[in-house]
Design a protein around this motif. Structure first.
Motif, PDB file in Angstrom:
ATOM      1  N   CYS B  49     110.842   6.375   2.232  1.00 19.88           N
ATOM      2  CA  CYS B  49     111.531   5.081   2.115  1.00 19.88           C
ATOM      3  C   CYS B  49     111.135   4.332   0.843  1.00 19.88           C
ATOM      4  O   CYS B  49     111.359   3.134   0.745  1.00 19.88           O
ATOM      5  CB  CYS B  49     111.222   4.225   3.339  1.00 19.88           C
ATOM      6  SG  CYS B  49     109.492   3.703   3.392  1.00 19.88           S
ATOM      7  N   THR B  50     110.567   5.059  -0.129  1.00 22.23           N
ATOM      8  CA  THR B  50     110.098   4.388  -1.349  1.00 22.23           C
ATOM      9  C   THR B  50     111.256   3.725  -2.113  1.00 22.23           C
ATOM     10  O   THR B  50     112.292   4.353  -2.344  1.00 22.23           O
ATOM     11  CB  THR B  50     109.384   5.406  -2.271  1.00 22.23           C
ATOM     12  OG1 THR B  50     108.377   6.071  -1.519  1.00 22.23           O
ATOM     13  CG2 THR B  50     108.758   4.718  -3.471  1.00 22.23           C
ATOM     14  N   VAL B  51     111.060   2.468  -2.461  1.00 22.12           N
ATOM     15  CA  VAL B  51     112.008   1.744  -3.331  1.00 22.12           C
ATOM     16  C   VAL B  51     111.182   1.015  -4.392  1.00 22.12           C
ATOM     17  O   VAL B  51     109.949   0.945  -4.292  1.00 22.12           O
ATOM     18  CB  VAL B  51     112.858   0.716  -2.545  1.00 22.12           C
ATOM     19  CG1 VAL B  51     113.718   1.410  -1.496  1.00 22.12           C
ATOM     20  CG2 VAL B  51     111.984  -0.361  -1.903  1.00 22.12           C
ATOM     21  N   LEU B  52     111.861   0.493  -5.384  1.00 21.03           N
ATOM     22  CA  LEU B  52     111.166  -0.328  -6.379  1.00 21.03           C
ATOM     23  C   LEU B  52     111.306  -1.785  -5.980  1.00 21.03           C
ATOM     24  O   LEU B  52     112.413  -2.274  -5.770  1.00 21.03           O
ATOM     25  CB  LEU B  52     111.765  -0.105  -7.769  1.00 21.03           C
ATOM     26  CG  LEU B  52     111.666   1.311  -8.329  1.00 21.03           C
ATOM     27  CD1 LEU B  52     112.397   1.407  -9.677  1.00 21.03           C
ATOM     28  CD2 LEU B  52     110.203   1.732  -8.503  1.00 21.03           C
ATOM     29  N   LEU B  53     110.168  -2.453  -5.842  1.00 23.18           N
ATOM     30  CA  LEU B  53     110.179  -3.891  -5.570  1.00 23.18           C
ATOM     31  C   LEU B  53     109.622  -4.561  -6.821  1.00 23.18           C
ATOM     32  O   LEU B  53     108.457  -4.340  -7.176  1.00 23.18           O
ATOM     33  CB  LEU B  53     109.311  -4.192  -4.339  1.00 23.18           C
ATOM     34  CG  LEU B  53     109.189  -5.666  -3.929  1.00 23.18           C
ATOM     35  CD1 LEU B  53     110.545  -6.274  -3.599  1.00 23.18           C
ATOM     36  CD2 LEU B  53     108.243  -5.818  -2.734  1.00 23.18           C
ATOM     37  N   ASN B  54     110.475  -5.295  -7.482  1.00 24.57           N
ATOM     38  CA  ASN B  54     110.118  -5.889  -8.780  1.00 24.57           C
ATOM     39  C   ASN B  54     109.539  -4.818  -9.717  1.00 24.57           C
ATOM     40  O   ASN B  54     108.540  -5.035 -10.394  1.00 24.57           O
ATOM     41  CB  ASN B  54     109.130  -7.044  -8.610  1.00 24.57           C
ATOM     42  CG  ASN B  54     109.695  -8.124  -7.699  1.00 24.57           C
ATOM     43  OD1 ASN B  54     110.891  -8.432  -7.770  1.00 24.57           O
ATOM     44  ND2 ASN B  54     108.870  -8.661  -6.810  1.00 24.57           N
ATOM     45  N   GLY B  55     110.154  -3.651  -9.677  1.00 26.50           N
ATOM     46  CA  GLY B  55     109.781  -2.572 -10.601  1.00 26.50           C
ATOM     47  C   GLY B  55     108.660  -1.675 -10.121  1.00 26.50           C
ATOM     48  O   GLY B  55     108.388  -0.661 -10.750  1.00 26.50           O
ATOM     49  N   LYS B  56     107.995  -2.045  -9.023  1.00 25.07           N
ATOM     50  CA  LYS B  56     106.875  -1.220  -8.550  1.00 25.07           C
ATOM     51  C   LYS B  56     107.282  -0.444  -7.301  1.00 25.07           C
ATOM     52  O   LYS B  56     107.961  -0.973  -6.420  1.00 25.07           O
ATOM     53  CB  LYS B  56     105.681  -2.123  -8.203  1.00 25.07           C
ATOM     54  CG  LYS B  56     105.042  -2.731  -9.417  1.00 25.07           C
ATOM     55  CD  LYS B  56     103.606  -3.126  -9.103  1.00 25.07           C
ATOM     56  CE  LYS B  56     102.889  -3.562 -10.370  1.00 25.07           C
ATOM     57  NZ  LYS B  56     102.529  -4.975 -10.370  1.00 25.07           N
ATOM     58  N   PRO B  57     106.832   0.827  -7.193  1.00 22.93           N
ATOM     59  CA  PRO B  57     107.202   1.601  -6.001  1.00 22.93           C
ATOM     60  C   PRO B  57     106.450   1.116  -4.757  1.00 22.93           C
ATOM     61  O   PRO B  57     105.235   0.917  -4.806  1.00 22.93           O
ATOM     62  CB  PRO B  57     106.786   3.031  -6.369  1.00 22.93           C
ATOM     63  CG  PRO B  57     105.726   2.887  -7.412  1.00 22.93           C
ATOM     64  CD  PRO B  57     105.987   1.603  -8.132  1.00 22.93           C
ATOM     65  N   VAL B  58     107.190   0.911  -3.675  1.00 27.54           N
ATOM     66  CA  VAL B  58     106.573   0.480  -2.404  1.00 27.54           C
ATOM     67  C   VAL B  58     107.230   1.258  -1.267  1.00 27.54           C
ATOM     68  O   VAL B  58     108.348   1.743  -1.394  1.00 27.54           O
ATOM     69  CB  VAL B  58     106.784  -1.027  -2.137  1.00 27.54           C
ATOM     70  CG1 VAL B  58     106.061  -1.873  -3.165  1.00 27.54           C
ATOM     71  CG2 VAL B  58     108.268  -1.388  -2.097  1.00 27.54           C
TER      72      VAL B  58
END
Lengths: 762, 160
Positions: B49-58
């Motif tokens: 489920c990794t997405v970028l949150l403000n450019g960082k992977p979470v």
């Protein structure tokens, strides 16, 4: 005059995956991505007990909760299913047999209400004595898990032993075992144990079921065998197969044998029968996927081997005990296949193999990449090494001396073997890690080899349709699990039909429209479905050339196809498939080619010798840290005889993936339970699977011993890639530090204490 | 009680009413129907489920929906658009056969992109480390690591 037609074969080319674009862009649709009008969500109440009578179930509070549309218990769906032996109720009836067994289920307008509702169901249990260990379950005073074993229906080759926990037993005997051992100069025997492990598919299990107004059932489920699922449901529910439709979601997020048979489908259908035509979706959590779907069998394997001084193995006796858990599932045929490789890929004249598939109160064990072989191979491939050591022979050389070759007689079934690439696998794998090189202390090398049958006989049917625009559709029930089946079938059809791969699409299975296929399992698809689509492509091509012959005014034999075009062999104007069809059928028509493959081998499902065998040898170099017991894999070479690699990159992917999955269950993966049968590590935090950090240097080696009946000589690969891993590493451990461990996994702790014991400490 | 949150996903503004105990993953998959982000474990262990949150992977399954109020999220659907060129990471995944079942692929692509954004020339060890939170059961990671190396090369050529 002859024109030169550039005709580079597509077989043996690593075409890119036909599904890669959808997958890499996140647009590939998986089961849980599907929504439907009126969709309800189901949740399952599971047994907290390993073995207990159900005294009372009260669902009234759950039913009263707002938003709840249906509640079911075992009595609402009094069916028993199972491919080999029909012993498993859709939901528990009267008693529970493992922690995690479905007891009741709820369908509600959303998942949270369903979750809340199952907590309102009251169940009263009366504990029964439970048994977890496979050898304990065989004792005369063991609690009996299936009192009604004698009443269950089963396929002919499965012979349960009523009054015991033996769900199935198999015996193979050839030659004269006693004479063989008497002739041997050296006889050794030992017992090896194998820990249960899990598939670890990244996609959790799910299903959607709907029962329409006519009572016809539709199931959307990532199941590796839609045709078989329809049959299993029909057999269980005693309704005709045409009352059931199975639709595969476009993609499946990993299977490894786990997503087959009856899993979530059972409860989902039970609920859907009570929701007035509304579809019901159940998606399991990660914990449920671990606890209540399937595991690989834990096993105890005893092997005895006798050999001459020169290393020639003259007798082998194996007894294999598979802990199949609470229900048979595929356990009987897993045991059977374990037996079929029960003495290893060796030309041994005197053998006996006994396999026992044994019920316990563990979760259900079944198919997991290797199908019974990781266990049996662990034992005999460790013992062969011990034999070599005792005889003062090199482990590679003892294997080469006994290895099956072209024309050998299968030691188990007695059939004559052909397409045997075993020696080449052994030699190439050993060479790749520089087998004979002298190594520093704490470093060592190990080797192991195996052969594997595919389920036989089994059938596949396919259509190849050429549409009026010249595009081609391959209509098949093979499931894209990730192995690349759509790419492989595309290559085979493109080659045979003379189409270009980008003109071809491969269907998603739907039992209403795609024809019968036994299953996408047992590494059987390239061979069986490959043959079926090839024949269908040939048939479609014949029809196309007959049309074209009228247009060209020459006989079809003088025409050929390539790259989506028809052309006269002696040269002349080319016509595209589209031009041929629309010139003849101006208002449009489809060409439909048909193909089937069914091996010409007598017997019922699983009863015959295999139509092909895969051969493999793995060689590994490791370093052991004697202070910590940690094993580091330095180099891993895996050589596989695939007959013919249709797509070498796809084969490499199978090898690399299988090897790392095998390293997981060799070094650290193990399902743990408490003394009440509760799984202690049903999640990726506590059940350690290899990450990118654990990836060793893997050298995949493809060996090709073409099979006369395989499509372009191809056999299969997927299942066997994991099989030799455990013994290869354990043999390397012995070579490195002289410690022999006989129970998996080879955790650092176990290795550390073994080293300590060897040094004479406590 | 439901809360109103605003978030930007793949450059578009969304307003969602949600219970505060739902996760970013729930919102993406169920409310916004962006199903490219996969649900594998719901506990931050698999990385599907990794997405970028403000450019960082979470791991979007570990982020509660109210936490992303006003924030910017990029999902796999935001990495490339139909009929436009793919991201070099995606191209490399296709070319190197770094995909099998594909379930981990969106998360892998996001983690790889995030790595190359912050470290354009990673070593093999750095690649392995960056992908250590993304489980793959099919490939043995070999071709995935090769693909990330190839993507770094592609991006380097693109810059020069």
């Amino acid at each position: 005059m002859t024109v030169q037609i550039s005709r580079e074969s597509l077989i043996g080319k690593s075409l890119t995956r036909v599904d890669a674009l959808e997958k890499v862009t996140g647009r590939a649709v998986y089961g849980d991505d599907i929504k439907m009008t009126g969709l309800l969500y189901g949740k399952i109440l599971r047994s907290p007990k390993a073995h207990a009578k159900i005294k009372r179930i009260d669902v009234s509070k759950a039913l009263a909760l707002e938003g709840v549309k249906a509640v079911v218990t075992g009595k609402d769906a009094p069916f028993r299913g199972g491919e080999a032996l029909r012993d498993q109720p859709f939901l528990a009836i009267d008693k529970v047999r493992f922690v995690g067994e479905p007891v009741a289920a709820v369908a509600a307008v959303d998942e949270r209400i369903a979750e809340e509702a199952i907590k309102l169901i009251e169940v009263e249990y009366e504990d029964l004595p439970a048994v977890f260990d496979v050898m304990d379950a065989l004792k005369p005073d063991a609690p009996i898990i299936h009192e009604e074993l004698h009443t269950y229906e089963h396929i002919p080759i499965v012979q349960p032993v009523p009054g015991t926990n033996i769900c199935a037993k198999f015996e193979f005997e050839r030659g004269d075992l006693e004479k063989g051992f008497a002739e041997a100069d050296v006889v050794i025997e030992d017992t090896f144990t194998f820990a249960p492990s899990h598939h670890g598919q990244i996609e959790p299990f799910m299903a959607i079921a709907q029962v329409d107004y006519n009572g016809r059932i539709t199931v959307w489920v990532p199941n590796d065998a839609p045709s078989r699922l329809r049959k299993d449901l029909s057999d269980a529910m005693k309704i005709p197969q045409d009352r059931i439709r199975v639709i595969s979601p476009p993609y499946m997020g990993g299977g490894f044998g786990g997503k087959g048979g009856l899993k979530v489908e059972m409860v989902c259908i039970a609920l859907a029968m009570k929701t007035e035509c509304r579809p019901v979706k159940i998606r399991l959590t990660r914990e449920e996927t671990f606890e209540a779907t399937l595991t690989r069998h834990g096993a105890v394997c005893w092997v005895k081997m006798g050999a001459k001084k020169d290393g020639r193995i003259v007798a082998c006796h194996s007894k294999l005990y598979y802990n199949t858990g609470a229900y048979a599932e595929k356990g009987p045929t897993v045991t059977l296949h374990g037996c079929e490789s029960g003495v290893g890929p060796y030309d041994i004249p005197n053998i006996k193999v006994e396999g026992y598939c044994v019920y316990t109160n563990r979760p259900v064990a079944g198919a997991l990449r290797g199908y019974g072989l990781p266990q049996s191979s662990w034992a005999h491939e460790s013992l062969v090494d011990m034999l070599a050591h005792k005889l003062g022979l090199d482990p590679l050389e003892i294997r080469l001396k006994n290895a099956l070759v072209e024309g050998s007689i299968n030691p188990i079934r007695g059939d004559e073997l052909f397409s045997v690439g075993l020696k080449e696998c052994l030699e190439k794998a050993a060479k790749a890690i520089d087998w004979y090189k002298k190594r520093p202390p704490n470093r060592g090398v190990g080797i192991a080899c195996e052969y594997k049958a595919t389920k036989t006989p089994s059938g596949s049917t396919a259509f190849v349709r050429i549409e009026q625009d010249g595009s081609v559709e391959v209509v098949t029930s093979s499931v894209e699990i990730g192995q690349g089946v759509r790419t492989i079938l595309t290559q085979i059809v493109a080659e045979e039909l003379g189409a270009s791969p980008n003109m071809i699409k491969v269907t998603v299975p739907d039992t209403d429209y795609t024809p019968f296929d036994a299953s996408t399992t047992a590494s059987r698809t390239t061979f069986h479905m490959g043959n079926a689509v090839r024949e269908a492509a040939r048939d479609a091509k014949k029809q196309l050339l007959e049309l074209a012959s009228k247009l060209y005014g020459i006989s079809p034999e003088r025409l050929d196809t390539w790259d989506g075009k028809v052309f006269p062999k002696e040269g002349g104007k080319e016509m595209s498939f589209r031009e041929v069809i629309t010139s003849h059928y101006r208002a449009g028509l489809s060409i439909l080619g048909r193909g089937s493959y069914y091996p010409n081998i007598p017997g019922t499902l699983f009863s015959a010798h295999s139509v092909f065998y895969m051969y493999a040898a793995h060689a590994v170099e490791i370093e052991v840290d004697p202070e910590t017991g940690v094993i580091t894999i330095l180099k891993y070479a895996a050589a596989h005889d695939v007959g013919r690699a249709i797509n070498p990159k796809a084969c490499e992917g199978q090898i690399e993936g299988g090897v790392l999955q095998g390293i997981g269950s060799t070094l650290y993966e193990e399902i743990l339970f408490d003394d009440k049968g509760v799984m202690l590590n049903p999640n990726f935090r506590d059940y350690k699977m290899p990450t990118s950090m654990d990836m060793p240097k893997v050298i995949p080696i493809i060996v090709e011993a073409p099979h006369k009946e395989g499509p372009f000589g191809a056999k299969g690969i997927g299942e066997i890639t994991l099989v030799p891993v455990s013994p290869a590493i354990a043999n390397a451990l012995f070579n490195a530090i002289g410690v022999r461990i006989k129970d998996l996994p080879l955790t650092a702790e176990k290795v550390y204490f073994a080293i300590k014991k060897q040094k004479g400490g406590n | 009680m439901k809360q109103r949150i605003k978030l930007f996903v793949n450059g578009e503004a969304y307003e969602v009413y949600t219970e505060p105990n739902r996760t970013l993953l729930d919102v993406l998959r169920e409310d916004l129907e962006l199903t490219g982000t996969k649900r594998g474990c719901d506990s931050g262990e698999c990385g599907a489920c990794t997405v970028l949150l403000n450019g960082k992977p979470v791991n979007s399954c570990l982020i509660l929906a109210p936490e992303v109020d006003g924030q910017s999220v990029v999902t796999i659907e935001g990495i490339s658009k139909p009929n436009l060129p793919l991201h070099p990471v995606q191209e490399a995944f296709i070319e190197k056969w770094a995909i099998q079942c594909g379930f981990c692929t969106p998360g892998m692509v996001i983690s790889a992109k995030a790595l190359l954004d912050r470290n354009p020339e990673p070593s093999e060890e750095e690649i392995k480390l960056a992908l250590a939170g993304n489980l793959c059961r099919c490939t043995g990671y070999v071709k995935i690591v090769e693909a990330v190396k190839a993507a770094a090369e592609k991006m380097k050529e693109g810059r020069s």
